[in-house]
Design an enzyme around this catalytic site. Sequence first.
Site, PDB file in Angstrom:
ATOM      1  N   ASP A  67      -1.215  -2.759  -0.236  1.00  0.00           N
ATOM      2  CA  ASP A  67      -0.252  -1.666  -0.262  1.00  0.00           C
ATOM      3  C   ASP A  67      -0.404  -0.918  -1.582  1.00  0.00           C
ATOM      4  OD1 ASP A  67       0.939  -3.587  -1.903  1.00  0.00           O
ATOM      5  OD2 ASP A  67       2.950  -3.306  -1.098  1.00  0.00           O
ATOM      6  N   TYR A  69       0.040   0.822  -5.316  1.00  0.00           N
ATOM      7  CA  TYR A  69       0.613   0.390  -6.596  1.00  0.00           C
ATOM      8  C   TYR A  69       2.070   0.844  -6.662  1.00  0.00           C
ATOM      9  CZ  TYR A  69      -4.289  -0.166  -8.021  1.00  0.00           C
ATOM     10  OH  TYR A  69      -5.604  -0.533  -8.105  1.00  0.00           O
ATOM     11  N   PHE A  80      -6.856   0.908  -4.232  1.00  0.00           N
ATOM     12  CA  PHE A  80      -7.429   0.483  -5.508  1.00  0.00           C
ATOM     13  C   PHE A  80      -7.538   1.609  -6.533  1.00  0.00           C
ATOM     14  CE2 PHE A  80      -8.970  -2.763  -2.549  1.00  0.00           C
ATOM     15  CZ  PHE A  80      -8.633  -3.919  -3.230  1.00  0.00           C
ATOM     16  N   HIS A 189     -10.990 -11.554  -3.355  1.00  0.00           N
ATOM     17  CA  HIS A 189     -10.338 -10.344  -3.865  1.00  0.00           C
ATOM     18  C   HIS A 189     -10.727 -10.138  -5.334  1.00  0.00           C
ATOM     19  CE1 HIS A 189      -7.100  -7.584  -5.011  1.00  0.00           C
ATOM     20  NE2 HIS A 189      -6.956  -7.342  -3.714  1.00  0.00           N
TER      21      HIS A 189
END
Length: 245
Positions: A67, A69, A80, A189
Amino acid sequence: MSARRWLPEVPRGWPDLTREATEPYFRRLDDALAGFPEPVFPDRGRIFRALELTPRDRVRVVILGQDPYHGAGQADGLAFSVPRGVPVPPSLRNVFLELRRDVGAEPPGHGDLSAWARRGVLLLNTVLTVPAGRAGGHAGWGWERFTDAVIRSLAAAAAPSVVLLWGRHARAKAPLLGGSGHIVIETAHPSPLSARRGFLGSSCFSRANRALADRGRDPLDWSLPPGTGKDARADLALAPPSSPL
């Protein structure tokens, strides 16, 4: 049930999603966001930015995030990515480390990934909004059903794409691509909590380019345009500890 009144239109480059925006769950999501009493990120006009910058017929690579920031000024509608002048979050720093190690692309001095999006990298979060200061605060509101529809739309595309699934949350979407002919590359990740357990050293960027070339598609230019002096100064600091990822 009320007509859609808060969310922008689904971008024209994704015509098969137009019907999705008429479904009851989507209208309920729209109503919930319209009446939400707290700030929501990203700005309303950027919620569908990933779909705007990367139309379906131009997608070559997909990178899935979770989701947006949740800090003020961070979310720009691309997974990202952060706007220029905003400190680069820790996960994105690790992305840049692997990018340099893998394909020799130098960190740009900023966190703006829109150049990738314009070259065919769909930077898609699975949830497209977040309340200020509350990571995951809009999970379960209906966005997952919508972004699953995006992934299914891609799975039906004739031209093969490469899908980079970073971390457990993203890897859970792999079944949506089963039997589609698209190339799925799974890694850990890039978060500092997991990057050294399978992301750093994964060579996911060069692997993506080899997979594209093997299927007759042009490889991607993973370099990013360098930032200004102001961008570089902002990049000297990590994102604050309260920032996710």
